[in-house]
Structure formats: C-alpha cells, structure tokens
Design an enzyme around this catalytic site. Sequence first.
Site, PDB file in Angstrom:
ATOM      1  CG  HIS A  10      76.435  10.561  11.896  1.00 52.94           C
ATOM      2  ND1 HIS A  10      75.887  10.443  10.654  1.00 52.94           N
ATOM      3  CD2 HIS A  10      76.795   9.300  12.270  1.00 52.94           C
ATOM      4  CE1 HIS A  10      75.903   9.162  10.298  1.00 52.94           C
ATOM      5  NE2 HIS A  10      76.441   8.451  11.261  1.00 52.94           N
ATOM      6  CG  HIS A  51      82.220   4.555  10.050  1.00 54.84           C
ATOM      7  ND1 HIS A  51      82.259   4.015   8.778  1.00 54.84           N
ATOM      8  CD2 HIS A  51      80.939   4.930  10.277  1.00 54.84           C
ATOM      9  CE1 HIS A  51      81.027   4.056   8.265  1.00 54.84           C
ATOM     10  NE2 HIS A  51      80.206   4.605   9.149  1.00 54.84           N
ATOM     11  CG  ASP A  58      79.724   9.198   9.016  1.00 56.27           C
ATOM     12  OD1 ASP A  58      80.276  10.264   8.713  1.00 56.27           O
ATOM     13  OD2 ASP A  58      78.788   8.691   8.367  1.00 56.27           O
ATOM     14  CG  ASP A  59      79.175   6.031  13.376  1.00 57.12           C
ATOM     15  OD1 ASP A  59      78.328   6.838  12.914  1.00 57.12           O
ATOM     16  OD2 ASP A  59      79.187   4.823  13.097  1.00 57.12           O
ATOM     17  CG  HIS A  69      74.012   6.286  14.508  1.00 56.87           C
ATOM     18  ND1 HIS A  69      73.758   5.052  13.970  1.00 56.87           N
ATOM     19  CD2 HIS A  69      74.911   6.867  13.675  1.00 56.87           C
ATOM     20  CE1 HIS A  69      74.489   4.893  12.871  1.00 56.87           C
ATOM     21  NE2 HIS A  69      75.198   5.982  12.667  1.00 56.87           N
TER      22      HIS A  69
HETATM   23 ZN   LIG Z   1      76.863   6.351  11.398  1.00 56.85          ZN
END
Ligand SMILES: [Zn+2]
Length: 400
Positions: free
Chosen positions: A251, A358, A201-202, A255
Amino acid sequence: MKQKFSIALILLFICGLLLGTGTNAAAASQGTPSSQRLIALHDRILPIEDVRVVDGDTKVPLKDLAKYLYLPVEVVEGVTVIQKRGMEFRFDPVTGITTKDGKELSWSPIREIDGTTYMSVKYIAKEIGFELDFFPQEKTIRIFREDYKHSGYDAFQQAIQHYRLEQQEAAKPVPKPTPKPVKPTSPETAKKKPNVYLTFDDGPNQFTTVNLKTLKEQEVQATFFFLGKHMKKNPSIVKAAAKDGHYIGSHSMTHDKELVYKSTDSFMNEMKESTQLIQKITGKSTKLIRVPYGSKPHVTPDMQKQLAAGGYKMWDWDVDSNDWRFTEEETEKIIANVKEGVAKAEKAGDRDIVILMHDRSQTTKALPAIIEWLKEEGYTFKKYENDHHVVKNFLHDKAL
Ligand SMILES: [Zn+2]
C-alpha cells in the site's frame, strides 16, 4: 467415559427413530433418497436435495456439508481427510472405517453410497461445536451456533411449515403452463454465489493482530495491503499474517499523497521499496499493489505503463465499507455498508467482489458479523493469488 458414550449412542438411536419413517428404516443400510427431509443452518433451509437416512442417522453428501460448514476436505490416496479446529477425520471407503485423530470410531458417520461420500449431519455438527434442533414432524434438522443470531425453536418450526406450504403451492399443477424461456445458464451456475475478497489497508498495527485472530477463528483467508513505514516497525505482524496464509500486498511506503504521486519515479520507488520489504520479511514475492486513495485520478498513464512494465498488478475495490468514517459504536453502519455493497455488486453481475476495509479498531468490531453474514449468504471467500489474477482497477487497465 464408556457409559457416556453408550448414552450418546442411545440418544443417537432415539433421534434416528424420531426422524425415521417406515420406508426409510426398511432401506436402512443403503439409505434412501429422501427429498422431503430438510437440513437447516441457523435460520436458513439449505438447498441440499440428497438427504438420506442410513441406519436411523441422517446423512448428506459430504461436499454439501463441506460447503456450508466450511470443512476443508482432501482426498489423499483414496482416503477422505477433513481437518477442522485441530481435529482430523479420515474415512477409508475400502474398509468403511472412519477415524478421528487416528482413533477408529465404532460406527460410521461417513459412508460411501453409490460412489458418493455421505456424512452424518449430527456427528460433524456436534464435533465442530454446533447445537442441533430436531423437528420430527417437519423431518428437519437444524444446526446452529448458540452465539450466532437465530430464531427460537417455535418460530423456526413455523418457518419450516411455511416453507413446506410454499413448496406445495409451487408443486401444484398449473392449468395452462406458460412456456419457460430458455435460460443461457444451467441452474447450477445460476445458483453459485460470487467470490468475495476481504481486503485490509493501512496495517500492520495492533488492529491487524485482532483481525488475524478473527480470520483464524472463522477459517477465512484475506488480503492485506501493508504500508512500508508500518512494516518496518512491526515485522512480526507481517510474518504472522503470512504464516496464517493471507496474501500481503503493498500500500506504498509512506501513504503520503504528496510523496507517492509527486512523480512517476517517486511512485515507482514507493512500490518497489515496499514490495521488496514484503519479500524480505515474508520470503514471498508479491506484485500486487493498492495505491493510497485509489488509482483514480492519481495514477497517471505513465505510472500505469511503468507498473505494467515492472510486472505489477493493481487493485482498487468494488465495495467500500467506509469503516474509517465510523466509531466503534457505529459498527452496524459498517456492516450495513458491506451488505448493501456486496448485494449491489452481485446484482450487477460481479463474480469477484473486492471489499475494502482497514486495520482499525471499529473494523475489528464489525468483522465477525461481516464474515458471518457472507457465510450465511453462501459467498465463497478468496484471497488474492499471483496465479489467479483478476483485473480490478478503476482505470480498467487490463494490463494491471
Ligand atoms: Zn490507505
């Protein structure tokens, strides 16, 4: 060059002699099934039963080797094709000829016996950069990578001896055999390990690039959940990930908890905008999202309905690496979290285990060891595929 090759052949011959027994040598060309022979990978004795010695060379079914050494095998018009580390091996069962990068080999590391394709353990191991240990007494070949943790020669020899003793014990007739309960699964299905999905993620950011490099080296594909705000800044990383064959999901754009979950409209806009951005950059359509902070308790029933109506799929995860909690000096903890989590999920009967990580510096440090461990344990790596959806959300919403 020629001399070097002859030496290699002689060495191969000697190794064959060392490992060959009378009966095996006699049954040379067809090869005899030899249940006593063992093949080991690092510190693990592989469950390969059909090990044969053909002309003094140890061969096992290609499908077994392919599984444990991650060899992508394809059969194109009857010809077996293996591509690995920029090399291409082809085997034509009609002519019995093996080629490497188009050049014919003077012997046959690959052979067809009784309709099954076998491959030389020593040959492929050396070609793809593994070292070999021979234990003639124990009729065992071990393949290993110098840079991967494994026990020394003597220690492993003892381990094989121990393994043999245990086998003998197990084979001893039991005076009063207890009736075996009938198991609903066949041994094959019982043995098969679950699929694992590495997810990040991210990103995209500088650490995505490092993770991509590791994944390429390890020949593993993964699933990335990118943020729109970062994709706008780093479209080239998005393209690189797509080019390497990884799946890219969304995602959200921002965020930002306040913005994403402000209303159903703002939520849907975040998903729509980011998936469209992925399509624009990569040319590939994506419907898979991972919502920031997980679906529970943030995603409302109305959001669920809208997602399903829009054809979206939503993934949470099974195993949380908790990588973001640790520093680069604490990568062992990240690795331990994954090991523990995966083992637990498997025990609970999960056949598709999704691992949350991540694109962060500490994760780039932990990733190689995580992949090595999963490979060692025999899990099958998968990336998300639109056509092979698995329901994986905390809300247990089967429509997503
Ligand atoms: Zn995240």
